[in-house]
Design an enzyme around this catalytic site. Structure first.
Site, short mmCIF file in Angstrom:
data_model
loop_
_atom_site.label_atom_id
_atom_site.label_comp_id
_atom_site.label_asym_id
_atom_site.label_seq_id
_atom_site.Cartn_x
_atom_site.Cartn_y
_atom_site.Cartn_z
N ASP A 37 57.85 41.89 33.12
CA ASP A 37 56.60 41.44 32.52
C ASP A 37 56.11 42.55 31.61
O ASP A 37 55.56 43.55 32.06
CB ASP A 37 55.57 41.11 33.60
CG ASP A 37 54.28 40.58 32.99
OD1 ASP A 37 54.12 40.69 31.76
OD2 ASP A 37 53.44 40.05 33.75
N TYR A 80 50.15 42.42 38.01
CA TYR A 80 49.50 41.16 37.64
C TYR A 80 50.39 40.44 36.64
O TYR A 80 50.86 41.05 35.68
CB TYR A 80 48.13 41.44 37.02
CG TYR A 80 47.39 40.21 36.55
CD1 TYR A 80 46.91 39.27 37.46
CD2 TYR A 80 47.16 39.99 35.18
CE1 TYR A 80 46.22 38.14 37.02
CE2 TYR A 80 46.46 38.85 34.75
CZ TYR A 80 45.99 37.94 35.66
OH TYR A 80 45.30 36.83 35.24
N LYS A 102 49.89 39.79 24.51
CA LYS A 102 48.99 40.82 23.97
C LYS A 102 49.37 41.28 22.55
O LYS A 102 49.05 40.58 21.60
CB LYS A 102 48.84 41.94 24.98
CG LYS A 102 48.18 41.37 26.26
CD LYS A 102 47.65 42.37 27.26
CE LYS A 102 46.79 41.65 28.28
NZ LYS A 102 47.27 41.63 29.63
C1 LIG Z 1 47.41 40.39 30.57
C2 LIG Z 1 48.61 40.24 31.39
C3 LIG Z 1 49.11 38.98 31.77
C4 LIG Z 1 48.36 37.71 31.51
O1 LIG Z 1 48.20 37.45 30.15
P1 LIG Z 1 47.04 36.44 29.69
O2 LIG Z 1 47.26 36.30 28.23
O3 LIG Z 1 45.75 37.10 30.07
O4 LIG Z 1 47.24 35.17 30.43
C5 LIG Z 1 50.31 38.91 32.43
N1 LIG Z 1 51.00 40.02 32.73
C6 LIG Z 1 50.55 41.25 32.40
C7 LIG Z 1 51.37 42.44 32.74
C8 LIG Z 1 49.34 41.40 31.74
O5 LIG Z 1 48.89 42.63 31.46
#
Ligand SMILES: *Cc1c(COP(=O)(O)O)cnc(C)c1O
Length: 433
Positions: free
Chosen positions: A240, A145, A273
């Site tokens: 990511d 994601y 995060k």
């Molecule tokens: C949480 C998450 C996102 C999205 O971040 P948001 O602040 O919720 O938009 C993107 N990539 C990864 C791997 C994530 O865990």
């Protein structure tokens, strides 16, 4: 049943003014059924719901709360920053401090840009990769994601020669026609995709340790191949690390891979995060040459009214300062490992098929005999049994993610006593599974 359930009352009320009663879908407990807990307050490793019931929190806002809730140093930094102003739309010294701190902790970064959400960071990194390469196509992996930008809401098409299909209404097929979706940890597919499309691929985006299909590591050979094929084909490797950054290790998942693959580094990194410590803050970064393609220097446009927000940057800086203390990750990793080992032992004693893995303060477990390697294998978990486990734990004051495809998080505020309480609760639930 004299007591009206206050969580249920709030959920009923929320659903009248907010679609599904929540501002992000997983919070609605749709996968597991039952009533979401409305949080009243949180402190350390705990939160209290609308009924005043206390839970040990293994979600921690889905990762950011690595110090637990209400860490005194972070709270003080936030309060002090708030007194000086909430937002200016003009640069501040604290943004430089945070950028310098992030760069100092992650060797692959020479420059970063701050944004407000992981979605925004991932979306911007892809635009930058496309701008830098002059190419359109991107590779992502099923089960990873990267936020909810249109081009990323896509599942695999019918074959490697075809591109993905939208997973959300409102995303036109033309918007995802450049997104190729591959199976995680599948070397043959990866090679085939580059053989077919290599010269058109702007970037390969990957969660190096996937946390959005529970917890699945990219194997070393697979990661090595991702790096090699990107380099050979002139595509950018985009990590990511919104979830793994400053969570699995101080240097993120890339530092974990670099231990086994000397010199290993991605071209771009997406973060979020933990770097906001619970405030809306995210970032993306890479080499100076690539990052200077961004406006106002270069042709790739990107902007944000609240980007680099002074309260959020104060929160992020204070958080990074705490987790940079010597021994922080050793202690956190040991605590997480003791949870995982405790759960494994309890499951084996109850004869429940169970596998689990962890890195730093992030963990995952499966009601499967072996760790899955990709999304299809993750989804072989029996959801009815997971739901029974989830509700069994919830009834005993243990709050894990309300869906089997989510990872879990331990904070430095979780004590051995919290872990022991969790394992004891799990032992009771396993016995009934
Ligand atoms: C949480 C998450 C996102 C999205 O971040 P948001 O602040 O919720 O938009 C993107 N990539 C990864 C791997 C994530 O865990």
């Amino acid at each position: 049943m004299g007591n009206p359930d206050l969580n249920q009352q709030l959920f009923d009320r929320a659903r009248r003014s907010i679609p599904g009663g929540v501002n992000s879908p997983v919070r609605a407990f749709k996968a597991v059924g039952g009533t979401p807990r409305f949080v009243q307050r949180a402190q350390g490793p705990h939160f209290w719901d609308a009924q005043g019931t206390r839970y040990i929190d293994y979600i921690g806002s889905w990762g950011p709360m690595i110090l637990g809730h209400g860490h005194p140093a972070v709270l003080e930094a936030v309060l002090r920053a708030a007194q000086d102003g909430f937002s200016f739309g003009a640069p501040t010294e604290r943004e430089i401090d945070l950028a310098e701190t992030i760069i100092s902790l992650v060797p692959s970064l020479e420059m970063v840009r701050l944004v407000s959400s992981g979605t925004e960071a991932a979306m911007s990194a892809i635009r930058l990769a496309r701008g830098a390469t002059g190419r359109s196509k991107i590779i992502k992996f099923e089960g990873c994601y990267h936020g909810h930008a249109d081009a990323l809401l896509v599942k695999a098409g019918s074959g490697l020669a075809t591109f993905g299909n939208p997973t959300s209404a409102g995303v036109p097929p033309e918007v995802v026609q450049h997104t190729l979706v591959l199976e995680y940890n599948n070397l043959a597919q990866l090679e085939q995709a580059f053989a077919l499309h290599g010269q058109d691929i702007a970037c390969l985006m990957i969660e190096p340790i996937a946390g959005n299909m529970n917890f699945v590591r990219a194997s070393l050979p697979f990661m090595k191949k991702c790096r090699e094929l990107c380099t050979k084909n002139g595509a950018l490797l985009v990590f990511d690390e919104v979830m793994t950054g400053f969570r699995v290790a101080l240097g993120g998942a890339q530092s974990v891979y670099a231990k086994s693959l000397p010199g290993f580094a991605p071209d771009l990194t997406v973060m979020g995060k933990v770097i906001g410590g619970g405030m809306p803050l995210a970032a993306f970064g890479g080499s100076r040459a690539i990052m200077e393609l961004l406006a106002p220097l270069g042709p790739v446009y990107q902007a944000g009214t609240l980007s680099g927000n002074p309260v959020a940057t104060a929160c992020g800086l204070a958080t990074l300062k705490e987790i940079s203390r010597p021994g922080f990750f050793e202690t956190l990793s040991a605590r997480t490992a003791s949870l995982v080992e405790g759960l494994k032992y309890a499951a084996s004693q109850a004869g429940v098929a169970f596998s689990a893995d962890c890195e730093g303060g992030m963990f995952g477990f499966f009601l499967l005999p072996e760790l899955p390697q990709n999304y299809t294998q993750v989804m072989r978990s029996e959801s009815a049994r997971f739901n029974a486990l989830f509700h069994g734990l919830l009834d005993r004051g243990i709050y894990i993610a309300p869906a089997l495809y989510e990872a879990g998080f331990v904070s430095s505020a979780h004590t051995e006593a919290d872990i022991a309480e969790t394992v004891a609760a799990a032992r009771q639930v396993f016995a009934k599974l």
